[in-house]
Scaffold this motif. Sequence first.
Motif, PDB file in Angstrom:
ATOM      1  N   THR A  60     -29.232   4.705   8.159  1.00  0.00           N
ATOM      2  CA  THR A  60     -30.620   4.334   8.454  1.00  0.00           C
ATOM      3  C   THR A  60     -31.552   4.766   7.334  1.00  0.00           C
ATOM      4  O   THR A  60     -32.426   4.013   6.900  1.00  0.00           O
ATOM      5  CB  THR A  60     -31.069   4.968   9.784  1.00  0.00           C
ATOM      6  N   ILE A  61     -31.354   6.001   6.849  1.00  0.00           N
ATOM      7  CA  ILE A  61     -32.183   6.513   5.757  1.00  0.00           C
ATOM      8  C   ILE A  61     -32.056   5.629   4.520  1.00  0.00           C
ATOM      9  O   ILE A  61     -33.044   5.275   3.877  1.00  0.00           O
ATOM     10  CB  ILE A  61     -31.803   7.966   5.436  1.00  0.00           C
ATOM     11  N   ARG A  62     -30.830   5.255   4.192  1.00  0.00           N
ATOM     12  CA  ARG A  62     -30.603   4.414   3.011  1.00  0.00           C
ATOM     13  C   ARG A  62     -31.150   3.003   3.206  1.00  0.00           C
ATOM     14  O   ARG A  62     -31.794   2.438   2.320  1.00  0.00           O
ATOM     15  CB  ARG A  62     -29.112   4.373   2.700  1.00  0.00           C
ATOM     16  N   ASP A  63     -30.908   2.428   4.382  1.00  0.00           N
ATOM     17  CA  ASP A  63     -31.344   1.054   4.638  1.00  0.00           C
ATOM     18  C   ASP A  63     -32.862   0.920   4.601  1.00  0.00           C
ATOM     19  O   ASP A  63     -33.394  -0.095   4.135  1.00  0.00           O
ATOM     20  CB  ASP A  63     -30.824   0.576   6.003  1.00  0.00           C
ATOM     21  N   LEU A  64     -33.566   1.941   5.093  1.00  0.00           N
ATOM     22  CA  LEU A  64     -35.026   1.873   5.165  1.00  0.00           C
ATOM     23  C   LEU A  64     -35.702   2.462   3.933  1.00  0.00           C
ATOM     24  O   LEU A  64     -36.933   2.408   3.825  1.00  0.00           O
ATOM     25  CB  LEU A  64     -35.519   2.600   6.427  1.00  0.00           C
ATOM     26  N   GLY A  65     -34.916   3.043   3.030  1.00  0.00           N
ATOM     27  CA  GLY A  65     -35.510   3.633   1.838  1.00  0.00           C
ATOM     28  C   GLY A  65     -36.375   4.834   2.140  1.00  0.00           C
ATOM     29  O   GLY A  65     -37.382   5.077   1.462  1.00  0.00           O
ATOM     30  N   ILE A  66     -36.002   5.606   3.137  1.00  0.00           N
ATOM     31  CA  ILE A  66     -36.785   6.775   3.533  1.00  0.00           C
ATOM     32  C   ILE A  66     -36.670   7.860   2.469  1.00  0.00           C
ATOM     33  O   ILE A  66     -35.566   8.173   2.016  1.00  0.00           O
ATOM     34  CB  ILE A  66     -36.319   7.283   4.912  1.00  0.00           C
ATOM     35  N   ALA A  67     -37.810   8.435   2.092  1.00  0.00           N
ATOM     36  CA  ALA A  67     -37.830   9.419   1.008  1.00  0.00           C
ATOM     37  C   ALA A  67     -38.077  10.835   1.511  1.00  0.00           C
ATOM     38  O   ALA A  67     -37.971  11.795   0.744  1.00  0.00           O
ATOM     39  CB  ALA A  67     -38.903   9.057  -0.017  1.00  0.00           C
ATOM     40  N   ALA A  68     -38.414  10.988   2.788  1.00  0.00           N
ATOM     41  CA  ALA A  68     -38.714  12.323   3.325  1.00  0.00           C
ATOM     42  C   ALA A  68     -38.174  12.444   4.745  1.00  0.00           C
ATOM     43  O   ALA A  68     -38.209  11.484   5.515  1.00  0.00           O
ATOM     44  CB  ALA A  68     -40.221  12.566   3.325  1.00  0.00           C
ATOM     45  N   ILE A  69     -37.658  13.611   5.082  1.00  0.00           N
ATOM     46  CA  ILE A  69     -37.231  13.899   6.445  1.00  0.00           C
ATOM     47  C   ILE A  69     -37.866  15.211   6.880  1.00  0.00           C
ATOM     48  O   ILE A  69     -38.329  16.003   6.060  1.00  0.00           O
ATOM     49  CB  ILE A  69     -35.690  13.953   6.580  1.00  0.00           C
ATOM     50  N   PHE A  70     -37.851  15.445   8.188  1.00  0.00           N
ATOM     51  CA  PHE A  70     -38.619  16.560   8.734  1.00  0.00           C
ATOM     52  C   PHE A  70     -37.731  17.561   9.464  1.00  0.00           C
ATOM     53  O   PHE A  70     -36.853  17.186  10.243  1.00  0.00           O
ATOM     54  CB  PHE A  70     -39.697  16.042   9.685  1.00  0.00           C
ATOM     55  N   SER A  71     -38.006  18.835   9.220  1.00  0.00           N
ATOM     56  CA  SER A  71     -37.384  19.914   9.981  1.00  0.00           C
ATOM     57  C   SER A  71     -38.410  20.423  10.991  1.00  0.00           C
ATOM     58  O   SER A  71     -39.521  19.896  11.089  1.00  0.00           O
ATOM     59  CB  SER A  71     -36.952  21.043   9.044  1.00  0.00           C
ATOM     60  N   GLU A  72     -38.036  21.463  11.762  1.00  0.00           N
ATOM     61  CA  GLU A  72     -38.941  22.057  12.742  1.00  0.00           C
ATOM     62  C   GLU A  72     -38.901  23.569  12.628  1.00  0.00           C
ATOM     63  O   GLU A  72     -37.852  24.139  12.298  1.00  0.00           O
ATOM     64  CB  GLU A  72     -38.548  21.640  14.161  1.00  0.00           C
ATOM     65  N   PRO A  73     -40.007  24.251  12.924  1.00  0.00           N
ATOM     66  CA  PRO A  73     -40.034  25.710  12.790  1.00  0.00           C
ATOM     67  C   PRO A  73     -39.137  26.431  13.791  1.00  0.00           C
ATOM     68  O   PRO A  73     -38.736  27.553  13.558  1.00  0.00           O
ATOM     69  CB  PRO A  73     -41.513  26.055  13.027  1.00  0.00           C
ATOM     70  N   GLN A  74     -38.801  25.765  14.919  1.00  0.00           N
ATOM     71  CA  GLN A  74     -38.023  26.436  15.962  1.00  0.00           C
ATOM     72  C   GLN A  74     -36.521  26.415  15.718  1.00  0.00           C
ATOM     73  O   GLN A  74     -35.776  27.117  16.392  1.00  0.00           O
ATOM     74  CB  GLN A  74     -38.308  25.782  17.326  1.00  0.00           C
ATOM     75  N   PHE A  75     -36.062  25.592  14.775  1.00  0.00           N
ATOM     76  CA  PHE A  75     -34.628  25.434  14.572  1.00  0.00           C
ATOM     77  C   PHE A  75     -34.262  25.590  13.105  1.00  0.00           C
ATOM     78  O   PHE A  75     -35.082  25.344  12.218  1.00  0.00           O
ATOM     79  CB  PHE A  75     -34.165  24.056  15.072  1.00  0.00           C
ATOM     80  N   SER A  76     -33.013  25.961  12.854  1.00  0.00           N
ATOM     81  CA  SER A  76     -32.533  26.113  11.489  1.00  0.00           C
ATOM     82  C   SER A  76     -32.558  24.762  10.778  1.00  0.00           C
ATOM     83  O   SER A  76     -32.087  23.756  11.321  1.00  0.00           O
ATOM     84  CB  SER A  76     -31.103  26.662  11.483  1.00  0.00           C
ATOM     85  N   PRO A  77     -33.097  24.731   9.555  1.00  0.00           N
ATOM     86  CA  PRO A  77     -33.162  23.459   8.815  1.00  0.00           C
ATOM     87  C   PRO A  77     -31.884  23.144   8.043  1.00  0.00           C
ATOM     88  O   PRO A  77     -31.880  22.238   7.211  1.00  0.00           O
ATOM     89  CB  PRO A  77     -34.328  23.709   7.856  1.00  0.00           C
ATOM     90  N   LYS A  78     -30.793  23.855   8.302  1.00  0.00           N
ATOM     91  CA  LYS A  78     -29.584  23.728   7.498  1.00  0.00           C
ATOM     92  C   LYS A  78     -29.085  22.284   7.408  1.00  0.00           C
ATOM     93  O   LYS A  78     -28.819  21.768   6.317  1.00  0.00           O
ATOM     94  CB  LYS A  78     -28.477  24.623   8.060  1.00  0.00           C
ATOM     95  N   VAL A  79     -28.928  21.608   8.543  1.00  0.00           N
ATOM     96  CA  VAL A  79     -28.417  20.241   8.542  1.00  0.00           C
ATOM     97  C   VAL A  79     -29.360  19.325   7.777  1.00  0.00           C
ATOM     98  O   VAL A  79     -28.927  18.473   6.990  1.00  0.00           O
ATOM     99  CB  VAL A  79     -28.232  19.728   9.991  1.00  0.00           C
ATOM    100  N   VAL A  80     -30.664  19.512   7.989  1.00  0.00           N
ATOM    101  CA  VAL A  80     -31.654  18.694   7.290  1.00  0.00           C
ATOM    102  C   VAL A  80     -31.548  18.896   5.785  1.00  0.00           C
ATOM    103  O   VAL A  80     -31.581  17.933   5.004  1.00  0.00           O
ATOM    104  CB  VAL A  80     -33.079  19.053   7.770  1.00  0.00           C
ATOM    105  N   GLU A  81     -31.420  20.141   5.368  1.00  0.00           N
ATOM    106  CA  GLU A  81     -31.360  20.446   3.934  1.00  0.00           C
ATOM    107  C   GLU A  81     -30.102  19.872   3.289  1.00  0.00           C
ATOM    108  O   GLU A  81     -30.142  19.418   2.135  1.00  0.00           O
ATOM    109  CB  GLU A  81     -31.437  21.958   3.735  1.00  0.00           C
ATOM    110  N   VAL A  82     -28.981  19.884   4.000  1.00  0.00           N
ATOM    111  CA  VAL A  82     -27.742  19.316   3.462  1.00  0.00           C
ATOM    112  C   VAL A  82     -27.902  17.809   3.234  1.00  0.00           C
ATOM    113  O   VAL A  82     -27.545  17.275   2.181  1.00  0.00           O
ATOM    114  CB  VAL A  82     -26.555  19.607   4.408  1.00  0.00           C
ATOM    115  N   ILE A  83     -28.443  17.114   4.249  1.00  0.00           N
ATOM    116  CA  ILE A  83     -28.649  15.676   4.116  1.00  0.00           C
ATOM    117  C   ILE A  83     -29.639  15.382   3.000  1.00  0.00           C
ATOM    118  O   ILE A  83     -29.430  14.474   2.176  1.00  0.00           O
ATOM    119  CB  ILE A  83     -29.147  15.079   5.456  1.00  0.00           C
ATOM    120  N   ALA A  84     -30.722  16.163   2.943  1.00  0.00           N
ATOM    121  CA  ALA A  84     -31.742  15.951   1.917  1.00  0.00           C
ATOM    122  C   ALA A  84     -31.165  16.149   0.523  1.00  0.00           C
ATOM    123  O   ALA A  84     -31.461  15.380  -0.402  1.00  0.00           O
ATOM    124  CB  ALA A  84     -32.919  16.889   2.144  1.00  0.00           C
TER     125      ALA A  84
END
Length: 226
Positions: A163-187
Amino acid sequence: LIVKNGLGLEVALDDLIAASDNRNVKVIDTSVGITALEPTKAIEREKEEEGEEHGHGPVDPHIWLDPQYAMIQAGHIRDGLKALDPVHAREYDERAQNLLGEVNLLHQDIASSTTGFRTHEFVAFHPAFHYFAARYGLNQAAVIEPFPGREPSPQYLAGVIRTIRDLGIAAIFSEPQFSPKVVEVIAADLGLNVYELDPIETGDPNRDSYVSLMRKNLEVLEKALR
């Protein structure tokens, strides 16, 4: 007086109220009169893959992230307080009027800002911003962790990446309540920027307010999507 969000968010609270056998308690369901949204199709696919039910329930409960719905919720709280404490009804009305004025101004500012966004597609950490997106013409195209506290399946993450690739998304969002590890790996893998959006599920009452946190979210969205 017990105030709840409603829409299946507080199942444990409902059980506690029933077990208390307190016939004098009044419960305010702040979701009354609000049109609920169903979870996104991507989240339903994740449920099917796991073969079990997860999440909050059959509908999305995150209504407070839509300021216009938050105003409805505030009105229910005001009316409940007035019914329980009619002596101070005037004070409740005055304070509610001040709050509703602030939230309405917030709504107008968000509506004005989002119309100028370069892109209206975004990927959130968990599915909290469905109502917000619907209100302001945005699209929560995917979420990284559909069920907070449980790592998503590899198949699900593969779909998010597509989905990220198909839509050309350049930014994703983490949250303060949870570890951003998965988000950072994908980013890191896709060369994306990571920003933090707060679903306002926790906060410091001595420092934070609904309006201040929502304005911080708007500032983050402006940086990421404008």
